[in-house]
Design a protein around this motif. Structure first.
Motif, mmCIF file in Angstrom:
data_model
loop_
_atom_site.group_PDB
_atom_site.id
_atom_site.type_symbol
_atom_site.label_atom_id
_atom_site.label_comp_id
_atom_site.label_asym_id
_atom_site.label_seq_id
_atom_site.Cartn_x
_atom_site.Cartn_y
_atom_site.Cartn_z
ATOM 1 N N VAL A 162 0.846 -1.194 0.000
ATOM 2 C CA VAL A 162 0.000 0.000 0.000
ATOM 3 C C VAL A 162 0.883 1.246 0.000
ATOM 4 N N ASP A 163 0.557 2.194 -0.859
ATOM 5 C CA ASP A 163 1.252 3.475 -0.871
ATOM 6 C C ASP A 163 0.356 4.487 -0.177
ATOM 7 N N PRO A 164 0.683 4.872 1.076
ATOM 8 C CA PRO A 164 -0.198 5.795 1.802
ATOM 9 C C PRO A 164 -0.297 7.163 1.144
ATOM 10 N N ARG A 165 0.647 7.503 0.269
ATOM 11 C CA ARG A 165 0.596 8.788 -0.430
ATOM 12 C C ARG A 165 -0.549 8.826 -1.437
ATOM 13 N N LYS A 166 -1.044 7.665 -1.837
ATOM 14 C CA LYS A 166 -2.150 7.593 -2.786
ATOM 15 C C LYS A 166 -3.464 7.209 -2.113
ATOM 16 N N MET A 201 -6.960 10.454 8.787
ATOM 17 C CA MET A 201 -6.563 10.686 7.400
ATOM 18 C C MET A 201 -5.805 12.004 7.273
ATOM 19 N N GLY A 202 -6.281 13.029 7.977
ATOM 20 C CA GLY A 202 -5.596 14.315 7.957
ATOM 21 C C GLY A 202 -4.211 14.247 8.557
ATOM 22 N N ALA A 203 -4.062 13.464 9.634
ATOM 23 C CA ALA A 203 -2.753 13.311 10.271
ATOM 24 C C ALA A 203 -1.768 12.624 9.334
ATOM 25 N N ILE A 204 -2.217 11.563 8.693
ATOM 26 C CA ILE A 204 -1.344 10.841 7.758
ATOM 27 C C ILE A 204 -0.950 11.745 6.595
ATOM 28 N N ALA A 205 -1.924 12.498 6.056
ATOM 29 C CA ALA A 205 -1.637 13.401 4.939
ATOM 30 C C ALA A 205 -0.636 14.472 5.349
ATOM 31 N N SER A 206 -0.757 14.982 6.571
ATOM 32 C CA SER A 206 0.170 16.000 7.073
ATOM 33 C C SER A 206 1.584 15.444 7.185
#
Length: 308
Positions: A158-162, A221-226
């Motif tokens: 899994v690519d968390p950036r996507k 989701m916001g934390a991971i994106a940050s």
């Protein structure tokens, strides 16, 4: 401190190596059977050694290191295909611990693939993606690493950036484990960065992953994106050490006492950790060289292993 680089570290190493684009390969060495050194030279800048320890780490170093008087067979193959070639591209396979380096020379193109997971490997490919030579031959269920076959990368994680919120929700709903274990493994964050995401989202890591409500999922989701945004745009890294003495020694001539003085390396901030025992470093390479460099530089064919 873990010897094996995380996907976050690999992503930052790729960015740092990308700054070397345009450099030419001067020579390749194999000082130890588990270590390859590729000497890169940019015009007007002192040469830098790309140090690759199989399955563990890759970083640039400028420290002196002994080299075998006679090159190994693998080093000779690397020299034949890489010497005087120009680095034209560096990338990461998805969010995996795999680095791809593309080179060009008068005879065409060649590629070096550095696998930094499990036992790892270093694979030289021709311009068509066919294996010229791997450091070690290996056979897996879905691929084979041997001379003359097309290189197939490992199955992509899994690519968390996507990742979108719907993807994260599916990961959470399909899990029968707690939150930290779920996002560490299934979202491919690893435990250190999974813990950071939970802390940033103000969530307890020991709650059942599937129990999160919509607001909590949005916050996660916001934390991971940050975190991933900082990974993409940031430049410095942080090294957490074991005690005040190690902190005071960092950057001095005496240096660190190897791996025993370091606990965690991160290319992004980790607010849930004690910053009083942390030091800022200019790059992942500087940190890895500070922790492992003395040991790696002393590794030598016929001598001790290059791992702790």
């Amino acid at each position: 401190m873990r010897e094996q680089s995380s996907s976050f570290e690999v992503a930052r190493v790729v960015r740092e190596l990308s700054e070397m684009i345009g450099a030419r390969v001067r020579k390749a060495y194999q000082p130890h059977y588990e270590q390859i050194v590729v000497r890169l030279n940019r015009k007007g800048v002192p040469s830098s050694d790309l140090v690759i320890v199989r399955g563990l780490r890759a970083y640039c170093s400028n420290r002196a290191r002994p080299m075998p008087p006679q090159p190994s067979q693998f080093a000779m193959i690397l020299r034949k295909h890489l010497n005087n070639s120009r680095l034209v591209g560096v990338s990461q396979y998805g969010f995996d611990r795999v680095i791809r380096m593309d080179f060009e020379h008068g005879g065409g193109s060649v590629r070096l693939v550095i696998e930094l997971f499990r036992e790892g490997n270093i694979v030289l490919l021709d311009g068509d993606g066919v294996i010229i030579q791997p450091l070690t031959h290996a056979k897996y269920a879905s691929r084979s690493l041997k001379k003359g076959v097309e290189y197939v990368p490992p199955p992509e994680a899994v690519d968390p950036r996507k990742m979108e919120i719907s993807d994260l929700s599916k990961i959470l709903d399909d899990s029968d484990s707690d939150l930290i274990r779920t996002i560490a493994s299934r979202a491919n964050l690893g435990r250190v960065f999974g813990s950071a995401a939970c802390s940033l989202a103000e969530l307890q890591g020991d709650v059942p992953a599937s129990s999160l409500d919509n607001d909590q999922r949005e916050s996660l989701m916001g934390a991971i994106a940050s975190m991933l945004s900082e990974l993409e745009t940031g430049s410095s890294s942080t090294l957490w050490l074991t005690d005040d003495e190690a902190v005071s020694k960092w950057g001095t001539e005496s240096g660190l006492d190897g791996i025993s003085s370091a606990e965690i390396l991160s290319p992004i901030s980790l607010s849930h950790l004690d910053n009083s025992l942390s030091v800022q470093v200019d790059s992942i390479s500087v940190a890895l060289d500070g922790v492992f460099g003395t040991h790696d530089a002393a590794a030598f064919i016929g001598g001790r292993r290059s791992v702790w």
